[in-house]
Design a protein around this motif. Structure first.
Motif, PDB file in Angstrom:
ATOM      1  N   UNK A   1      29.452 -19.389   1.448  1.00 21.83           N
ATOM      2  CA  UNK A   1      28.373 -20.136   0.833  1.00 21.83           C
ATOM      3  C   UNK A   1      27.097 -19.335   0.677  1.00 21.83           C
ATOM      4  N   UNK A   2      27.035 -18.191   1.350  1.00 25.16           N
ATOM      5  CA  UNK A   2      25.872 -17.311   1.220  1.00 25.16           C
ATOM      6  C   UNK A   2      26.303 -15.881   0.925  1.00 25.16           C
ATOM      7  N   UNK A   3      27.617 -15.651   0.864  1.00 20.56           N
ATOM      8  CA  UNK A   3      28.125 -14.315   0.608  1.00 20.56           C
ATOM      9  C   UNK A   3      28.275 -14.053  -0.877  1.00 20.56           C
ATOM     10  N   UNK A   4      28.627 -12.816  -1.189  1.00 20.19           N
ATOM     11  CA  UNK A   4      28.782 -12.404  -2.582  1.00 20.19           C
ATOM     12  C   UNK A   4      30.008 -11.510  -2.714  1.00 20.19           C
ATOM     13  N   UNK A   5      30.432 -11.329  -3.959  1.00 17.40           N
ATOM     14  CA  UNK A   5      31.516 -10.431  -4.327  1.00 17.40           C
ATOM     15  C   UNK A   5      30.925  -9.372  -5.251  1.00 17.40           C
ATOM     16  N   UNK A   6      31.169  -8.103  -4.946  1.00 22.26           N
ATOM     17  CA  UNK A   6      30.669  -7.004  -5.769  1.00 22.26           C
ATOM     18  C   UNK A   6      31.850  -6.129  -6.161  1.00 22.26           C
ATOM     19  N   UNK A   7      31.917  -5.736  -7.431  1.00 24.60           N
ATOM     20  CA  UNK A   7      32.944  -4.803  -7.867  1.00 24.60           C
ATOM     21  C   UNK A   7      32.347  -3.402  -7.882  1.00 24.60           C
ATOM     22  N   UNK A   8      32.817  -2.555  -6.968  1.00 26.79           N
ATOM     23  CA  UNK A   8      32.344  -1.180  -6.880  1.00 26.79           C
ATOM     24  C   UNK A   8      33.190  -0.276  -7.777  1.00 26.79           C
ATOM     25  N   UNK A   9      32.583   0.822  -8.222  1.00 31.72           N
ATOM     26  CA  UNK A   9      33.310   1.806  -9.009  1.00 31.72           C
ATOM     27  C   UNK A   9      33.230   1.612 -10.501  1.00 31.72           C
ATOM     28  N   UNK A  10      32.687   0.488 -10.966  1.00 31.68           N
ATOM     29  CA  UNK A  10      32.544   0.249 -12.399  1.00 31.68           C
ATOM     30  C   UNK A  10      31.388   1.077 -12.971  1.00 31.68           C
ATOM     31  N   UNK A  11      31.398   1.328 -14.279  1.00 30.36           N
ATOM     32  CA  UNK A  11      30.231   1.953 -14.903  1.00 30.36           C
ATOM     33  C   UNK A  11      29.084   0.975 -15.119  1.00 30.36           C
ATOM     34  N   UNK A  12      29.298  -0.299 -14.799  1.00 31.40           N
ATOM     35  CA  UNK A  12      28.271  -1.331 -14.923  1.00 31.40           C
ATOM     36  C   UNK A  12      28.136  -2.039 -13.579  1.00 31.40           C
ATOM     37  N   UNK A  13      27.072  -2.813 -13.419  1.00 28.47           N
ATOM     38  CA  UNK A  13      26.854  -3.580 -12.186  1.00 28.47           C
ATOM     39  C   UNK A  13      27.415  -4.986 -12.371  1.00 28.47           C
ATOM     40  N   UNK A  14      28.265  -5.410 -11.417  1.00 27.74           N
ATOM     41  CA  UNK A  14      28.801  -6.767 -11.460  1.00 27.74           C
ATOM     42  C   UNK A  14      28.822  -7.377 -10.064  1.00 27.74           C
ATOM     43  N   UNK A  15      28.240  -8.561  -9.937  1.00 27.53           N
ATOM     44  CA  UNK A  15      28.318  -9.332  -8.711  1.00 27.53           C
ATOM     45  C   UNK A  15      28.838 -10.734  -9.036  1.00 27.53           C
ATOM     46  N   UNK A  16      29.263 -11.443  -7.997  1.00 28.02           N
ATOM     47  CA  UNK A  16      29.802 -12.782  -8.201  1.00 28.02           C
ATOM     48  C   UNK A  16      29.653 -13.585  -6.919  1.00 28.02           C
TER      49      UNK A  16
END
Length: 341
Positions: A289-304
């Protein structure tokens, strides 16, 4: 996935406010209303940032009522713009419809295209329902894999994280695989490359100067010296030796059942777990409920967000926007690091 080489990273935008694209996800889920709720205080919470919300305008306005947000005031007073992408079919909160599967992908495609073109500094994704997309006739494993394929990135790393001054971060060596396939998916080269990605992104996107990464074993008791499995001896330990030789501070392999204790984690910047349900139950128990998901290694920044579509809560106004707010916080912070601000 046929990607064989990573696409070059778009040049960071040099001028103007940070621009974040938000995909509102599965329209029958909580994504649209959480987006509205999270942005109601955007001007105060994220100065010098602007948010481009991708989704059906009428749906967003209807869900604003569910969370008691004045839609007209939101658009008039907050740094928010709506890019209207029409639904495939009329939606009822909590009821999935495959006719909207391609709509959900259209939101994601628009965000990826904008980020790779340098139009957006980051993407934040609300939860989607994989089954809806598959039922629409499109093979789809998940956000992480789709982002990798669309950006031509051969290896990405899924990392979930808590918030706070010393957040718990857990990255995964494998993602959405059946448990029976995990061992075969592990390799020395793959783990070394995963550690390189974590090391690089923690330094350049999170401002961690010298990341310390703790690595789990695969088997109970980290293999018990080979008596409970040899992956630790044949794969994980050699990968750690190679990474250490490159200057990466990676330690282990540690038994996963004892690693997640304060005395081990207090000086760690990330834990690398070997499979999805080895590391994420602990992370979600501590931060859900307070955490996040981040995709590392992409050429762009993405969180979820760290949760799913919560169909039972959709349209009720009872869903908590805390995880989406944390994802927006992190996206803004990562974008600022990437710009050197």
């Amino acid at each position: 996935m046929n990607a064989s080489a990573s696409s070059p990273a778009p040049a960071p935008r040099k001028a103007g406010p940070i621009r974040i694209a938000i995909t509102t996800g599965e329209p029958a889920g909580v994504g649209p209303e959480l987006t509205v709720a999270a942005l109601a205080g955007a001007a105060a919470h994220w100065p010098n940032a602007r948010f481009v919300v991708l989704g059906d305008r009428a749906l967003l306005e209807a869900r604003a009522k569910a969370v008691n947000v004045d839609w007209a005031a939101l658009l008039a007073t907050q740094p928010v713009e709506i890019e209207d992408i029409p639904l495939g079919t009329r939606v009822q909160a909590g009821k999935l419809d495959a006719a909207n599967g391609r709509y959900v992908l259209a939101l994601l495609d628009r965000a990826i295209d904008g980020a790779t073109a340098g139009e957006f500094d980051a993407i934040v994704t609300a939860p989607l329902q994989k089954s809806t997309i598959n039922d629409a006739g499109v093979p789809f494993t998940g956000h992480t894999e789709y982002l990798a394929e669309r950006t031509g990135t051969p290896r990405v790393v899924m990392m979930l994280a808590g918030t706070g001054a010393r957040p718990l971060r857990v990255a995964l060596a494998t993602t959405h695989l059946p448990l029976k396939d995990v061992s075969a998916a592990l390799s020395v080269a793959g783990i070394v490359e995963t550690l390189r990605i974590i090391h690089h992104d923690l330094r350049h996107h999170f401002g961690v100067p010298l990341p310390r990464i703790l690595v789990t074993g695969l088997n109970p008791h980290a293999g018990e010296n080979g008596y409970l499995g040899r992956e630790e001896i044949d794969i994980i330990a050699p990968a750690l030796a190679s990474a250490t030789a490159e200057g990466i501070d990676a330690r282990g392999p540690y038994p996963a059942d004892t690693l997640f204790q304060p005395r081990y984690l207090k000086d760690a910047d990330c834990v690398l777990a070997m499979f999805h349900d080895q590391g994420l139950p602990v992370l979600k128990y501590a931060t859900f409920g307070e955490g996040i998901n981040v995709t590392l290694g992409l050429p762009i920044v993405r969180t979820s967000v760290d949760h799913g579509t919560a169909l039972d809560l959709a349209g009720t106004g009872r869903a908590d926007a805390g995880s989406l707010i944390a994802a927006l916080d992190t996206a803004v912070s990562m974008a600022r690091h990437r710009r050197g601000l």
